[in-house]
Scaffold this motif. Structure first.
Motif, PDB file in Angstrom:
ATOM      1  N   PHE A 116       0.583  -1.428   0.173  1.00 44.43           N
ATOM      2  CA  PHE A 116      -0.096  -0.102  -0.103  1.00 44.43           C
ATOM      3  C   PHE A 116       0.883   1.124   0.106  1.00 44.43           C
ATOM      4  CE2 PHE A 116       0.553  -0.536   4.571  1.00 44.43           C
ATOM      5  CZ  PHE A 116       0.691   0.809   4.890  1.00 44.43           C
ATOM      6  N   ARG A 150      -4.600   3.443  -3.030  1.00 43.98           N
ATOM      7  CA  ARG A 150      -3.768   3.214  -1.598  1.00 43.98           C
ATOM      8  C   ARG A 150      -4.882   2.560  -0.620  1.00 43.98           C
ATOM      9  NH1 ARG A 150       1.029   6.276   0.985  1.00 43.98           N
ATOM     10  NH2 ARG A 150       1.211   5.466   2.813  1.00 43.98           N
ATOM     11  N   HIS A 164       1.829   3.339  -3.172  1.00 46.47           N
ATOM     12  CA  HIS A 164       0.817   3.934  -4.024  1.00 46.47           C
ATOM     13  C   HIS A 164       0.727   5.586  -3.362  1.00 46.47           C
ATOM     14  CE1 HIS A 164      -0.935   0.326  -5.956  1.00 46.47           C
ATOM     15  NE2 HIS A 164      -0.581  -0.247  -5.009  1.00 46.47           N
TER      16      HIS A 164
END
Length: 98
Positions: A58, A68, A61
Motif C-alpha cells: 500500500f 492506496r 501507492h
C-alpha cells in the motif's frame, strides 16, 4: 532448530526455512494447506485475483489515493483470511471439525 520455522498445526514436524520469509507458527505446510475446504479455497483465489489487479504494498501507492486505500483494505483482508484459514486447517487437522 534455529533457522527453521515450524508449521502452525500443533505437533506437525514439518518446517520451512526462515530465510524464505516464514516465521515460527506463521505458515502451513503443504499437507495442512491442502486441508482447506472448497469455500475457503475459492476465497483465496478471489483474493489473489484482487491482489494481482492492484499489485505492490500500500505504501507504494500515492498517499490518500483510492488505490492506496483499496490496497490497504486488501492487506487487512489478507490478514483476516489468513487467520481464518489457519484456524480452520488446525481444527481439521486436530479432528475438531470435519
Amino acid at each position: 532448530m534455529s533457522g527453521r520455522a515450524r508449521c502452525a498445526v500443533p505437533f506437525c514436524r514439518r518446517t520451512a526455512a526462515e530465510a524464505a520469509g516464514y516465521v515460527d507458527q506463521g505458515f502451513l505446510c503443504g499437507a495442512h494447506w491442502r486441508l482447506r475446504p472448497p469455500g475457503l479455497k475459492a476465497e483465496w483465489v478471489a483474493h489473489n485475483r484482487e491482489c494481482r489487479r492492484l499489485p505492490g504494498p500500500f505504501w507504494c501507492h500515492p498517499p490518500g489515493s483510492p488505490s492506496r486505500m483499496e490496497r490497504l483494505d486488501l492487506e487487512r483482508a489478507h490478514l483476516d483470511l489468513w487467520a481464518r484459514t489457519k484456524a480452520v486447517c488446525i481444527e481439521i487437522a486436530m479432528g475438531v471439525t470435519a
